[in-house]
Enzyme design. Structure first.
Site, mmCIF file in Angstrom:
data_model
loop_
_atom_site.group_PDB
_atom_site.id
_atom_site.type_symbol
_atom_site.label_atom_id
_atom_site.label_comp_id
_atom_site.label_asym_id
_atom_site.label_seq_id
_atom_site.Cartn_x
_atom_site.Cartn_y
_atom_site.Cartn_z
ATOM 1 N N LYS A 4 11.575 2.856 6.100
ATOM 2 C CA LYS A 4 10.781 3.041 7.317
ATOM 3 C C LYS A 4 10.090 1.763 7.800
ATOM 4 C CE LYS A 4 9.646 7.903 6.743
ATOM 5 N NZ LYS A 4 8.577 8.882 6.597
ATOM 6 N N ASN B 135 10.470 6.163 11.993
ATOM 7 C CA ASN B 135 11.300 7.168 11.314
ATOM 8 C C ASN B 135 12.348 7.759 12.250
ATOM 9 O OD1 ASN B 135 9.718 8.842 12.882
ATOM 10 N ND2 ASN B 135 9.558 10.427 11.320
HETATM 11 N N1 LIG Z 1 6.984 16.871 5.628
HETATM 12 C C1 LIG Z 1 7.544 15.848 6.240
HETATM 13 O O1 LIG Z 1 8.077 15.949 7.361
HETATM 14 C C2 LIG Z 1 7.460 14.503 5.575
HETATM 15 C C3 LIG Z 1 7.668 13.340 6.313
HETATM 16 C C4 LIG Z 1 7.529 12.122 5.660
HETATM 17 C C5 LIG Z 1 7.241 12.094 4.301
HETATM 18 N N2 LIG Z 1 7.076 13.260 3.619
HETATM 19 C C6 LIG Z 1 6.726 13.251 2.198
HETATM 20 O O2 LIG Z 1 5.474 12.598 2.082
HETATM 21 C C7 LIG Z 1 5.335 12.096 0.748
HETATM 22 C C8 LIG Z 1 4.812 10.671 0.812
HETATM 23 O O3 LIG Z 1 5.835 9.864 1.367
HETATM 24 P P1 LIG Z 1 5.519 8.360 1.814
HETATM 25 O O4 LIG Z 1 6.728 7.904 2.528
HETATM 26 O O5 LIG Z 1 4.203 8.283 2.486
HETATM 27 O O6 LIG Z 1 5.404 7.623 0.385
HETATM 28 P P2 LIG Z 1 4.780 6.186 0.095
HETATM 29 O O7 LIG Z 1 4.783 5.348 1.310
HETATM 30 O O8 LIG Z 1 5.465 5.694 -1.121
HETATM 31 O O9 LIG Z 1 3.240 6.478 -0.263
HETATM 32 C C9 LIG Z 1 2.903 7.135 -1.454
HETATM 33 C C10 LIG Z 1 1.434 7.510 -1.437
HETATM 34 O O10 LIG Z 1 1.168 8.319 -2.593
HETATM 35 C C11 LIG Z 1 0.152 7.677 -3.382
HETATM 36 N N3 LIG Z 1 0.426 7.935 -4.790
HETATM 37 C C12 LIG Z 1 1.602 7.807 -5.428
HETATM 38 N N4 LIG Z 1 1.452 8.148 -6.726
HETATM 39 C C13 LIG Z 1 0.159 8.482 -6.896
HETATM 40 C C14 LIG Z 1 -0.620 8.898 -8.016
HETATM 41 N N5 LIG Z 1 -0.060 9.036 -9.235
HETATM 42 N N6 LIG Z 1 -1.930 9.155 -7.834
HETATM 43 C C15 LIG Z 1 -2.490 9.018 -6.610
HETATM 44 N N7 LIG Z 1 -1.818 8.603 -5.515
HETATM 45 C C16 LIG Z 1 -0.508 8.348 -5.662
HETATM 46 C C17 LIG Z 1 0.255 6.211 -3.023
HETATM 47 O O11 LIG Z 1 -0.948 5.546 -3.360
HETATM 48 P P3 LIG Z 1 -0.977 3.945 -3.570
HETATM 49 O O12 LIG Z 1 -1.164 3.351 -2.209
HETATM 50 O O13 LIG Z 1 -2.129 3.722 -4.463
HETATM 51 O O14 LIG Z 1 0.338 3.565 -4.196
HETATM 52 C C18 LIG Z 1 0.485 6.307 -1.517
HETATM 53 O O15 LIG Z 1 -0.700 6.629 -0.838
HETATM 54 C C19 LIG Z 1 6.707 12.268 0.111
HETATM 55 O O16 LIG Z 1 6.702 13.432 -0.670
HETATM 56 C C20 LIG Z 1 7.629 12.445 1.295
HETATM 57 O O17 LIG Z 1 8.798 13.153 0.984
HETATM 58 C C21 LIG Z 1 7.181 14.460 4.227
#
Ligand SMILES: NC(=O)c1ccc[n+]([C@@H]2O[C@H](COP(=O)([O-])OP(=O)(O)OC[C@H]3O[C@@H](n4cnc5c(N)ncnc54)[C@H](OP(=O)(O)O)[C@@H]3O)[C@@H](O)[C@H]2O)c1
Length: 279
Positions: free
Chosen positions: A83, A104
């Site tokens: 992304k 996206n």
């Molecule tokens: N429903 C939908 O339409 C939709 C759309 C997009 C994404 N999603 C979902 O949204 C989720 C996040 O995706 P993303 O693209 O935002 O991922 P990302 O960019 O990798 O961000 C991950 C986030 O989770 C936090 N995190 C990861 N492990 C953690 C832990 N053990 N404890 C606390 N915080 C933790 C990270 O914190 P740090 O900054 O500290 O690493 C960061 O804030 C995924 O499950 C994805 O599939 C859903």
């Protein structure tokens, strides 16, 4: 819209006229977008198909370069890990994506230009509104400011929340985002806070926690008051532990699937896909 029988049949059958909405991920086994969009195209009588394309980061530039000349390509849906890096590969970025710095969805124009946008945040807000949970005027806690969290934060502020608390494991990312939001929405009430859900009307998990059964919860659910809307972004499992815990505590669970579904109409409109004509 009523669709004549033969044309309706054609909309359900892939042909030489069918437009392609490619869904880019790496890996791609867990993605739900092909099922969601193919169902939506069929239901709306749109002659388009979604296929998943699994492309590793090292191959991204070569892959995108080849898309300009793909004439029946309607666009591309983009997810992890592309992304942010794909921003450098498109010709223009529109909407809040300019500030989110991640896209996206990409539309291919007739002249081959690729125009990126971000529907994650707008989809999240549309999902809330569609369920009768308009975030406007609410006190919101957003836990997790990765790619999805950043998009949701901008969209919630644009939607008129009363206040937005940002909590993130890596606090510096939340501080940076708060500053970026204030640059765009100077009167917004945005603060960096602890992930404590007490005192909020809407609490959002935008971390990756919940994708696996043994993940810890993103915040202390014992601090949730009954009636709080508890939203999740995770779609990898149909009902996360957070959603179960919210339900058990008399809160209003709002699963990640609603964010995905909230994006469907926006993506179709953005790609300028129309039902086949019945004239
Ligand atoms: N429903 C939908 O339409 C939709 C759309 C997009 C994404 N999603 C979902 O949204 C989720 C996040 O995706 P993303 O693209 O935002 O991922 P990302 O960019 O990798 O961000 C991950 C986030 O989770 C936090 N995190 C990861 N492990 C953690 C832990 N053990 N404890 C606390 N915080 C933790 C990270 O914190 P740090 O900054 O500290 O690493 C960061 O804030 C995924 O499950 C994805 O599939 C859903």
């Amino acid at each position: 819209m009523a669709i004549a029988g033969e044309e309706y049949r054609q909309a359900r059958e892939i042909s030489g006229k069918t437009r392609v909405y490619a869904h880019l991920a790496h890996p791609s086994g867990h993605v739900r977008a092909p099922q969601v969009f193919n169902r939506a195209f069929r239901a709306r009588g749109i002659d388009a198909v979604t296929v998943s394309i699994d492309v590793a980061p090292d191959d991204l530039h070569a892959m995108v370069s080849g898309l300009h000349g793909w004439r029946n390509l309607a666009g591309i849906g983009v997810t992890t890990p592309h992304k942010e890096t794909i921003v450098a590969e498109v010709d223009e970025i529109v909407g809040l994506a300019r500030y989110i710095k991640a896209i996206n969805n990409i539309r291919r124009e007739q002249d081959g230009r690729l125009i990126g946008t971000n529907t994650d945040g707008a989809g999240f807000v549309a999902g809330l509104k569609g369920a009768g949970r308009d975030p406007s005027g609410r006190r919101v806690l957003l836990v997790g400011v990765g790619g999805a969290g950043r998009a949701i934060a901008f969209a919630l502020v644009e939607a008129g929340v009363a206040s937005l608390g940002l909590a993130n494991r890596t606090r510096a990312r939340a501080e940076r985002l708060a500053g970026e939001i204030e640059e765009v929405f100077s009167d917004a009430s945005v603060n960096v806070v602890q992930p404590d859900p007490a005192g909020y009307d809407l609490v959002v998990n935008a971390t990756t926690l919940g994708m696996r059964d043994d993940d810890e919860l993103p915040f202390d659910v014992d601090h949730l008051a009954g009636g709080t809307i508890v939203a999740d972004v995770v779609v990898a499992v149909p009902k996360t532990r957070l959603m179960h815990e919210a339900e058990r505590r008399g809160c209003v669970p709002h699963p990640g699937q609603l964010m995905l579904e909230g994006q469907v109409d926006q993506v179709i409109k953005y790609l300028r896909l129309e039902p086949v004509s019945n004239s």
